[in-house]
Motif scaffolding. Structure first.
Motif, PDB file in Angstrom:
ATOM      1  N   ILE A  68      -0.932   5.432   7.770  1.00  0.00           N
ATOM      2  CA  ILE A  68      -0.917   6.565   8.684  1.00  0.00           C
ATOM      3  C   ILE A  68      -1.891   7.597   8.141  1.00  0.00           C
ATOM      4  CG2 ILE A  68       0.474   8.382   9.733  1.00  0.00           C
ATOM      5  CD1 ILE A  68       2.893   6.569   9.516  1.00  0.00           C
ATOM      6  N   LEU A  69      -2.994   7.786   8.854  1.00  0.00           N
ATOM      7  CA  LEU A  69      -4.047   8.687   8.411  1.00  0.00           C
ATOM      8  C   LEU A  69      -3.896  10.036   9.114  1.00  0.00           C
ATOM      9  CD1 LEU A  69      -5.231   5.586   8.576  1.00  0.00           C
ATOM     10  CD2 LEU A  69      -7.279   6.701   7.730  1.00  0.00           C
ATOM     11  N   VAL A  70      -3.933  11.103   8.327  1.00  0.00           N
ATOM     12  CA  VAL A  70      -3.720  12.445   8.853  1.00  0.00           C
ATOM     13  C   VAL A  70      -4.788  13.384   8.308  1.00  0.00           C
ATOM     14  CG1 VAL A  70      -1.238  12.179   9.186  1.00  0.00           C
ATOM     15  CG2 VAL A  70      -2.099  12.920   6.975  1.00  0.00           C
ATOM     16  N   GLU A  71      -4.917  14.535   8.952  1.00  0.00           N
ATOM     17  CA  GLU A  71      -5.895  15.519   8.505  1.00  0.00           C
ATOM     18  C   GLU A  71      -5.543  16.057   7.125  1.00  0.00           C
ATOM     19  OE1 GLU A  71      -8.679  16.279  10.358  1.00  0.00           O
ATOM     20  OE2 GLU A  71      -7.965  14.635  11.627  1.00  0.00           O
ATOM     21  N   ASP A  72      -4.256  16.262   6.884  1.00  0.00           N
ATOM     22  CA  ASP A  72      -3.784  16.833   5.618  1.00  0.00           C
ATOM     23  C   ASP A  72      -2.452  16.179   5.296  1.00  0.00           C
ATOM     24  OD1 ASP A  72      -2.802  18.332   3.510  1.00  0.00           O
ATOM     25  OD2 ASP A  72      -3.325  20.266   4.378  1.00  0.00           O
TER      26      ASP A  72
ATOM     27  N   PRO B  88       3.531  13.405   9.251  1.00  0.00           N
ATOM     28  CA  PRO B  88       4.587  13.391  10.278  1.00  0.00           C
ATOM     29  C   PRO B  88       5.731  12.451   9.919  1.00  0.00           C
ATOM     30  CG  PRO B  88       2.743  12.061  10.996  1.00  0.00           C
ATOM     31  CD  PRO B  88       2.320  12.681   9.695  1.00  0.00           C
ATOM     32  N   LEU B  89       6.540  12.865   8.960  1.00  0.00           N
ATOM     33  CA  LEU B  89       7.666  12.051   8.530  1.00  0.00           C
ATOM     34  C   LEU B  89       8.649  11.765   9.661  1.00  0.00           C
ATOM     35  CD1 LEU B  89       8.446  13.656   5.060  1.00  0.00           C
ATOM     36  CD2 LEU B  89       7.697  11.320   5.458  1.00  0.00           C
TER      37      LEU B  89
ATOM     38  N   LEU C 166       7.666   4.293   1.069  1.00  0.00           N
ATOM     39  CA  LEU C 166       6.713   5.272   1.563  1.00  0.00           C
ATOM     40  C   LEU C 166       5.940   5.819   0.376  1.00  0.00           C
ATOM     41  CD1 LEU C 166       9.038   5.146   3.746  1.00  0.00           C
ATOM     42  CD2 LEU C 166       8.520   7.542   4.221  1.00  0.00           C
ATOM     43  N   PHE C 167       4.627   5.902   0.500  1.00  0.00           N
ATOM     44  CA  PHE C 167       3.850   6.493  -0.590  1.00  0.00           C
ATOM     45  C   PHE C 167       2.650   7.231  -0.026  1.00  0.00           C
ATOM     46  CE2 PHE C 167       2.203   2.270   0.063  1.00  0.00           C
ATOM     47  CZ  PHE C 167       0.845   2.313  -0.215  1.00  0.00           C
ATOM     48  N   TRP C 168       2.165   8.177  -0.815  1.00  0.00           N
ATOM     49  CA  TRP C 168       1.088   9.060  -0.396  1.00  0.00           C
ATOM     50  C   TRP C 168      -0.102   8.860  -1.318  1.00  0.00           C
ATOM     51  CZ3 TRP C 168       6.085   9.788   0.536  1.00  0.00           C
ATOM     52  CH2 TRP C 168       6.473  10.396   1.734  1.00  0.00           C
ATOM     53  N   SER C 169      -1.282   8.617  -0.736  1.00  0.00           N
ATOM     54  CA  SER C 169      -2.494   8.404  -1.516  1.00  0.00           C
ATOM     55  C   SER C 169      -3.671   9.001  -0.758  1.00  0.00           C
ATOM     56  CB  SER C 169      -2.726   6.903  -1.743  1.00  0.00           C
ATOM     57  OG  SER C 169      -3.958   6.665  -2.387  1.00  0.00           O
ATOM     58  N   GLY C 170      -4.549   9.697  -1.458  1.00  0.00           N
ATOM     59  CA  GLY C 170      -5.701  10.290  -0.791  1.00  0.00           C
ATOM     60  C   GLY C 170      -6.552   9.267  -0.077  1.00  0.00           C
ATOM     61  N   LYS C 171      -6.776   8.119  -0.720  1.00  0.00           N
ATOM     62  CA  LYS C 171      -7.584   7.057  -0.129  1.00  0.00           C
ATOM     63  C   LYS C 171      -7.290   5.762  -0.864  1.00  0.00           C
ATOM     64  CE  LYS C 171     -12.368   5.921   1.131  1.00  0.00           C
ATOM     65  NZ  LYS C 171     -13.782   6.345   1.063  1.00  0.00           N
ATOM     66  N   LEU C 172      -7.215   4.655  -0.128  1.00  0.00           N
ATOM     67  CA  LEU C 172      -6.930   3.359  -0.721  1.00  0.00           C
ATOM     68  C   LEU C 172      -8.189   2.499  -0.739  1.00  0.00           C
ATOM     69  CD1 LEU C 172      -3.509   2.245   0.821  1.00  0.00           C
ATOM     70  CD2 LEU C 172      -3.935   3.016  -1.512  1.00  0.00           C
ATOM     71  N   GLN C 173      -8.400   1.814  -1.842  1.00  0.00           N
ATOM     72  CA  GLN C 173      -9.480   0.848  -1.914  1.00  0.00           C
ATOM     73  C   GLN C 173      -9.028  -0.462  -1.270  1.00  0.00           C
ATOM     74  OE1 GLN C 173     -10.344   0.562  -6.087  1.00  0.00           O
ATOM     75  NE2 GLN C 173     -11.217   2.615  -6.199  1.00  0.00           N
ATOM     76  N   ARG C 174     -10.003  -1.241  -0.784  1.00  0.00           N
ATOM     77  CA  ARG C 174      -9.664  -2.460  -0.056  1.00  0.00           C
ATOM     78  C   ARG C 174      -8.856  -3.431  -0.915  1.00  0.00           C
ATOM     79  NH1 ARG C 174     -13.790  -6.542   3.203  1.00  0.00           N
ATOM     80  NH2 ARG C 174     -12.157  -7.917   4.016  1.00  0.00           N
TER      81      ARG C 174
ATOM     82  N   PHE D  52       0.716   7.061   3.602  1.00  0.00           N
ATOM     83  CA  PHE D  52       0.075   8.229   4.190  1.00  0.00           C
ATOM     84  C   PHE D  52      -1.196   8.514   3.399  1.00  0.00           C
ATOM     85  CE2 PHE D  52       4.520   9.010   5.459  1.00  0.00           C
ATOM     86  CZ  PHE D  52       4.346   9.302   6.806  1.00  0.00           C
ATOM     87  N   GLN D  53      -2.300   8.694   4.087  1.00  0.00           N
ATOM     88  CA  GLN D  53      -3.532   9.069   3.414  1.00  0.00           C
ATOM     89  C   GLN D  53      -4.363   9.947   4.338  1.00  0.00           C
ATOM     90  OE1 GLN D  53      -6.542   5.913   2.848  1.00  0.00           O
ATOM     91  NE2 GLN D  53      -5.121   4.510   3.845  1.00  0.00           N
ATOM     92  N   ASN D  54      -5.378  10.572   3.765  1.00  0.00           N
ATOM     93  CA  ASN D  54      -6.178  11.477   4.588  1.00  0.00           C
ATOM     94  C   ASN D  54      -7.091  10.685   5.520  1.00  0.00           C
ATOM     95  OD1 ASN D  54      -8.827  11.022   3.312  1.00  0.00           O
ATOM     96  ND2 ASN D  54      -7.984  12.116   1.565  1.00  0.00           N
TER      97      ASN D  54
END
Length: 212
Positions: A49-53, A58-59, A128-136, A156-158
């Motif tokens: 789930i990609l979000v602006e911030d 949106p939990l 559920l986990f939060w990461s700025g960006k995931l590598q392939r 969740f990531q940006n």
């Protein structure tokens, strides 16, 4: 390895191919269920789930499904959320707080390790986990871990992650509105892509967060 043998692999998806029905859990939002294959969140896969911030993830989109899944296994893991989940809101939405593992991982590598181990454990109905960006390469490991244990995996990531390749089965780009969220389905294994789906928040109590 020949091309034909590659195409027989179950973990390789072709954009024009409709996959066999898999296990899903209803999202609780009819407009979203109508546009997701088999009518809900895919279980046993990784969803991004990609979000602006990510602070404003949106939990509430996940709460109905989490409440349904919770009795099926002992735990649900939340790894490095950007803020402290509001406990009364979780309780009011049917979640047992004693069954939620709040994991504070330090750094990108630790977040990925914690997510993979939680997904593989078969002890968690959802991770559920939060990461700025995931590598392939990371998305492949996480996808396989979720598939192995048939766990709902949510990252969740940006929004900048949309430009990178991913092995996740489902990728959504969310744009928050005053009363809900616009969703673009930018990757969907087994279904068509969609843009601008408006999902409105329910009037029942939802989760809010406070700064850490």
């Amino acid at each position: 390895m020949s091309l034909e043998s590659c195409l027989q692999r179950q973990d390789i998806w072709r954009g024009s191919k409709i996959s066999a029905p898999g296990r899903t859990i209803a999202t609780g939002f009819s407009v979203l269920d109508q546009h997701l294959p088999d009518g809900g969140w895919p279980v046993g896969t990784l969803t991004e789930i990609l979000v602006e911030d990510i602070t404003y993830s949106p939990l509430w989109l996940l709460l109905p499904a989490l409440a349904i899944l919770a009795p099926q296994r002992p735990w649900q893991a939340w790894i490095t959320p950007p803020a402290i989940p509001y406990a009364p809101g979780l309780h009011q939405n049917g979640l047992d707080l004693s069954k939620i593992l709040l994991i504070r991982a330090t750094g990108y590598t630790d977040v990925l390790w914690s997510a993979e181990q939680s997904l593989r454990s078969r002890a968690c109905s959802a991770v559920l986990f939060w990461s700025g960006k995931l590598q392939r390469t990371a998305t492949r490991r996480l996808q396989l871990a979720a598939e192995h244990a048939q766990t709902l995996g949510i990252c969740f990531q940006n929004r900048y992650g949309a430009a990178s390749h991913s092995m996740a089965a489902l990728r959504l780009h969310c744009r928050l509105t005053a009363n809900g969220v616009y969703i673009d389905i930018i990757k969907c294994r087994g279904g068509p892509l969609r843009q601008g789906l408006l999902v409105q928040r329910q009037t029942t109590p939802t989760v809010s967060v406070v700064s850490t």
